[in-house]
Design a protein around this motif. Sequence first.
Motif, PDB file in Angstrom:
ATOM      1  N   LYS A 144      62.766 -33.901 114.714  1.00 41.13           N
ATOM      2  CA  LYS A 144      61.673 -34.623 115.346  1.00 41.13           C
ATOM      3  C   LYS A 144      61.938 -34.727 116.851  1.00 41.13           C
ATOM      4  CE  LYS A 144      63.634 -39.268 114.771  1.00 41.13           C
ATOM      5  NZ  LYS A 144      63.642 -39.613 116.215  1.00 41.13           N
ATOM      6  N   PHE A 145      60.922 -35.126 117.604  1.00 40.69           N
ATOM      7  CA  PHE A 145      61.111 -35.320 119.032  1.00 40.69           C
ATOM      8  C   PHE A 145      61.871 -36.610 119.316  1.00 40.69           C
ATOM      9  CE2 PHE A 145      57.480 -32.353 119.438  1.00 40.69           C
ATOM     10  CZ  PHE A 145      58.070 -31.457 120.317  1.00 40.69           C
ATOM     11  N   LYS A 146      62.638 -36.585 120.377  1.00 39.32           N
ATOM     12  CA  LYS A 146      63.434 -37.734 120.800  1.00 39.32           C
ATOM     13  C   LYS A 146      62.559 -38.985 120.913  1.00 39.32           C
ATOM     14  CE  LYS A 146      64.474 -38.029 125.159  1.00 39.32           C
ATOM     15  NZ  LYS A 146      65.069 -37.741 126.489  1.00 39.32           N
ATOM     16  N   ASN A 147      62.998 -40.062 120.283  1.00 41.34           N
ATOM     17  CA  ASN A 147      62.348 -41.376 120.333  1.00 41.34           C
ATOM     18  C   ASN A 147      60.943 -41.404 119.722  1.00 41.34           C
ATOM     19  OD1 ASN A 147      64.594 -42.463 121.662  1.00 41.34           O
ATOM     20  ND2 ASN A 147      63.792 -41.926 123.674  1.00 41.34           N
ATOM     21  N   ALA A 148      60.602 -40.402 118.926  1.00 46.13           N
ATOM     22  CA  ALA A 148      59.280 -40.399 118.289  1.00 46.13           C
ATOM     23  C   ALA A 148      59.207 -41.438 117.180  1.00 46.13           C
ATOM     24  CB  ALA A 148      58.975 -39.018 117.717  1.00 46.13           C
ATOM     25  N   GLY A 204      48.910 -27.280 120.126  1.00 43.99           N
ATOM     26  CA  GLY A 204      49.661 -26.231 119.441  1.00 43.99           C
ATOM     27  C   GLY A 204      50.870 -26.709 118.680  1.00 43.99           C
ATOM     28  N   GLY A 205      51.131 -28.020 118.729  1.00 38.36           N
ATOM     29  CA  GLY A 205      52.205 -28.595 117.939  1.00 38.36           C
ATOM     30  C   GLY A 205      53.607 -28.171 118.360  1.00 38.36           C
ATOM     31  N   ILE A 206      54.545 -28.418 117.466  1.00 36.05           N
ATOM     32  CA  ILE A 206      55.958 -28.149 117.719  1.00 36.05           C
ATOM     33  C   ILE A 206      56.201 -26.672 118.005  1.00 36.05           C
ATOM     34  CG2 ILE A 206      58.272 -28.262 116.714  1.00 36.05           C
ATOM     35  CD1 ILE A 206      57.169 -30.556 114.916  1.00 36.05           C
ATOM     36  N   ILE A 207      55.511 -25.804 117.268  1.00 35.95           N
ATOM     37  CA  ILE A 207      55.758 -24.365 117.407  1.00 35.95           C
ATOM     38  C   ILE A 207      55.394 -23.878 118.806  1.00 35.95           C
ATOM     39  CG2 ILE A 207      55.170 -22.074 116.555  1.00 35.95           C
ATOM     40  CD1 ILE A 207      56.895 -23.724 114.639  1.00 35.95           C
ATOM     41  N   LYS A 208      54.245 -24.268 119.313  1.00 40.19           N
ATOM     42  CA  LYS A 208      53.838 -23.877 120.665  1.00 40.19           C
ATOM     43  C   LYS A 208      54.794 -24.471 121.695  1.00 40.19           C
ATOM     44  CE  LYS A 208      49.797 -24.166 123.789  1.00 40.19           C
ATOM     45  NZ  LYS A 208      49.485 -22.733 123.993  1.00 40.19           N
ATOM     46  N   TYR A 209      55.250 -25.703 121.450  1.00 36.76           N
ATOM     47  CA  TYR A 209      56.191 -26.345 122.360  1.00 36.76           C
ATOM     48  C   TYR A 209      57.501 -25.562 122.421  1.00 36.76           C
ATOM     49  CZ  TYR A 209      58.960 -29.964 124.651  1.00 36.76           C
ATOM     50  OH  TYR A 209      59.760 -30.646 125.535  1.00 36.76           O
ATOM     51  N   GLY A 210      57.934 -25.052 121.283  1.00 33.97           N
ATOM     52  CA  GLY A 210      59.155 -24.258 121.252  1.00 33.97           C
ATOM     53  C   GLY A 210      59.016 -22.967 122.048  1.00 33.97           C
ATOM     54  N   ILE A 211      57.831 -22.372 121.994  1.00 31.21           N
ATOM     55  CA  ILE A 211      57.585 -21.119 122.696  1.00 31.21           C
ATOM     56  C   ILE A 211      57.475 -21.341 124.206  1.00 31.21           C
ATOM     57  CG2 ILE A 211      55.914 -19.238 123.020  1.00 31.21           C
ATOM     58  CD1 ILE A 211      55.178 -19.615 120.024  1.00 31.21           C
ATOM     59  N   GLU A 212      56.738 -22.380 124.615  1.00 30.36           N
ATOM     60  CA  GLU A 212      56.412 -22.556 126.021  1.00 30.36           C
ATOM     61  C   GLU A 212      57.335 -23.513 126.776  1.00 30.36           C
ATOM     62  OE1 GLU A 212      52.302 -23.422 126.649  1.00 30.36           O
ATOM     63  OE2 GLU A 212      51.607 -21.772 125.372  1.00 30.36           O
ATOM     64  N   GLY A 215      61.524 -25.955 123.541  1.00 27.68           N
ATOM     65  CA  GLY A 215      61.876 -26.944 122.522  1.00 27.68           C
ATOM     66  C   GLY A 215      62.724 -28.093 123.009  1.00 27.68           C
ATOM     67  N   GLU A 216      62.790 -28.315 124.316  1.00 27.93           N
ATOM     68  CA  GLU A 216      63.659 -29.354 124.863  1.00 27.93           C
ATOM     69  C   GLU A 216      63.359 -30.730 124.275  1.00 27.93           C
ATOM     70  OE1 GLU A 216      65.184 -31.115 129.194  1.00 27.93           O
ATOM     71  OE2 GLU A 216      63.671 -29.526 129.110  1.00 27.93           O
ATOM     72  N   ASP A 217      64.405 -31.456 123.922  1.00 29.54           N
ATOM     73  CA  ASP A 217      64.330 -32.807 123.356  1.00 29.54           C
ATOM     74  C   ASP A 217      63.700 -32.859 121.971  1.00 29.54           C
ATOM     75  OD1 ASP A 217      65.693 -34.216 125.323  1.00 29.54           O
ATOM     76  OD2 ASP A 217      63.918 -34.390 126.577  1.00 29.54           O
ATOM     77  N   PHE A 218      63.598 -31.694 121.312  1.00 32.94           N
ATOM     78  CA  PHE A 218      63.292 -31.709 119.883  1.00 32.94           C
ATOM     79  C   PHE A 218      64.629 -31.730 119.172  1.00 32.94           C
ATOM     80  CE2 PHE A 218      62.423 -30.054 115.677  1.00 32.94           C
ATOM     81  CZ  PHE A 218      61.274 -30.755 115.331  1.00 32.94           C
ATOM     82  N   GLU A 219      64.890 -32.797 118.446  1.00 35.00           N
ATOM     83  CA  GLU A 219      66.193 -32.995 117.817  1.00 35.00           C
ATOM     84  C   GLU A 219      66.176 -32.501 116.369  1.00 35.00           C
ATOM     85  OE1 GLU A 219      67.388 -36.938 120.435  1.00 35.00           O
ATOM     86  OE2 GLU A 219      66.509 -37.216 118.440  1.00 35.00           O
ATOM     87  N   GLY A 220      67.115 -31.636 116.042  1.00 34.07           N
ATOM     88  CA  GLY A 220      67.160 -31.053 114.708  1.00 34.07           C
ATOM     89  C   GLY A 220      66.433 -29.723 114.669  1.00 34.07           C
ATOM     90  N   ILE A 229      62.111 -21.853 105.632  1.00 34.64           N
ATOM     91  CA  ILE A 229      62.193 -23.299 105.407  1.00 34.64           C
ATOM     92  C   ILE A 229      62.391 -24.068 106.718  1.00 34.64           C
ATOM     93  CG2 ILE A 229      63.246 -25.196 104.115  1.00 34.64           C
ATOM     94  CD1 ILE A 229      64.099 -23.206 102.010  1.00 34.64           C
ATOM     95  N   VAL A 230      63.410 -23.751 107.479  1.00 37.57           N
ATOM     96  CA  VAL A 230      63.593 -24.377 108.790  1.00 37.57           C
ATOM     97  C   VAL A 230      63.855 -23.289 109.827  1.00 37.57           C
ATOM     98  CG1 VAL A 230      64.504 -26.549 107.887  1.00 37.57           C
ATOM     99  CG2 VAL A 230      66.086 -24.696 108.470  1.00 37.57           C
ATOM    100  N   LYS A 231      63.525 -23.588 111.096  1.00 35.35           N
ATOM    101  CA  LYS A 231      63.806 -22.644 112.165  1.00 35.35           C
ATOM    102  C   LYS A 231      64.341 -23.375 113.387  1.00 35.35           C
ATOM    103  CE  LYS A 231      60.324 -20.785 114.701  1.00 35.35           C
ATOM    104  NZ  LYS A 231      61.230 -20.406 115.615  1.00 35.35           N
ATOM    105  N   ASP A 232      65.215 -22.709 114.109  1.00 35.87           N
ATOM    106  CA  ASP A 232      65.720 -23.247 115.359  1.00 35.87           C
ATOM    107  C   ASP A 232      64.588 -23.313 116.365  1.00 35.87           C
ATOM    108  OD1 ASP A 232      68.468 -23.570 114.663  1.00 35.87           O
ATOM    109  OD2 ASP A 232      68.722 -21.399 114.805  1.00 35.87           O
ATOM    110  N   LEU A 233      64.586 -24.366 117.175  1.00 37.10           N
ATOM    111  CA  LEU A 233      63.511 -24.544 118.144  1.00 37.10           C
ATOM    112  C   LEU A 233      64.048 -24.852 119.531  1.00 37.10           C
ATOM    113  CD1 LEU A 233      60.194 -24.991 117.813  1.00 37.10           C
ATOM    114  CD2 LEU A 233      60.859 -27.258 118.580  1.00 37.10           C
ATOM    115  N   ASN A 234      65.008 -25.780 119.606  1.00 41.57           N
ATOM    116  CA  ASN A 234      65.496 -26.271 120.887  1.00 41.57           C
ATOM    117  C   ASN A 234      66.513 -25.314 121.501  1.00 41.57           C
ATOM    118  OD1 ASN A 234      66.695 -27.751 122.999  1.00 41.57           O
ATOM    119  ND2 ASN A 234      66.362 -29.687 121.947  1.00 41.57           N
TER     120      ASN A 234
END
Length: 319
Positions: A144-148, A204-212, A215-220, A229-234
């Motif tokens: 999830k995002f930091k402090n969400a 665009g959600g988490i996926i677009k954030y990871g691309i553009e 993924g900074e400050d997305f924890e996990g 099932i899961v993918k690296d983002l940050n």
Amino acid sequence: MNEYSVLLYYCYSRIEDPEEFREQHHLRCLELGLKGRIIIAEEGLNGTVSGLAADCETYMQEVKDDPRFSDIEFKVDTAPEHTFEKLHVRVKPEIVHASLPNIDPRKKTGGYVEPEEFREILRAQPEDTVILDVRSNYEHNIGKFKNAITLDIENFRDFPEKVKELEHLKNKKVITYCTGGIKCEKASAYLLDQGFEDVHQLHGGIIKYGIEAEGEDFEGKCYVFDNRIVKDLNQVNPKVISKCFVTGKPSDRMVNCANPHCNKHIPMSEEGAEIYNGCCSEECSKNPEVRPYDGSGYYQKEMNGYNPYKGLKRKTTTA
């Protein structure tokens, strides 16, 4: 070499005859060799599919060429192989099950916050702004995002009931986010409908954030709805936030309990999986129908005579 593409997309747009559209769309996906899950409803189109990169390019262009979906946005990832085993194209009442059939994002929804702007908000953490995760427990538990702010929900259809717990945030700027953006279209619209005045959504959600925004400050890790099932983002400041269900040590390896009657979907380290042979507890490990643990913790459903042409009215045969 990653020769395959993975597409995540949605579009709220009126489809007059969903069944007819489903028939045509299903057949075209088969011709292009795509696999995945596509939902069609009168309110629009929602899908995640995988296929050879060239075939996915053809598919994206053809969808965009349809005036109903001219403004659709595809989030594109790469993979070394298909990330799905099958193709399913189905008609449902909503393109995302929200139990909010009267909420129409085409008429009212939260304004978009672009990934770079969202990154700056995460860095600053202004007191008048809250970040709201509208995904289910198993998704935000792994990342999830930091402090969400997260909600205790098993399914997105539980979201409307949980809004009652957010009354104290009505005087705040609320920015919602989800995996690809589709849930936020309805979640932010519903918040506006319930009297929240300053509501926005991560475009665009988490996926677009990871691309553009790397993924900074997305924890996990980001939970995705395919075989990965899961993918690296940050790519900037990654960290593990989830813990092994068995050992309690940090782990972002998502598995299912080997006991099919439990099938609990949880983080479990390889060390933890060895303790109960892929099960989440000693009790589950003693069940006589425990599935053989092969080290993956992933138990593919049997094909059971799966036929990709099943459901097509035209009895087309493969070329």
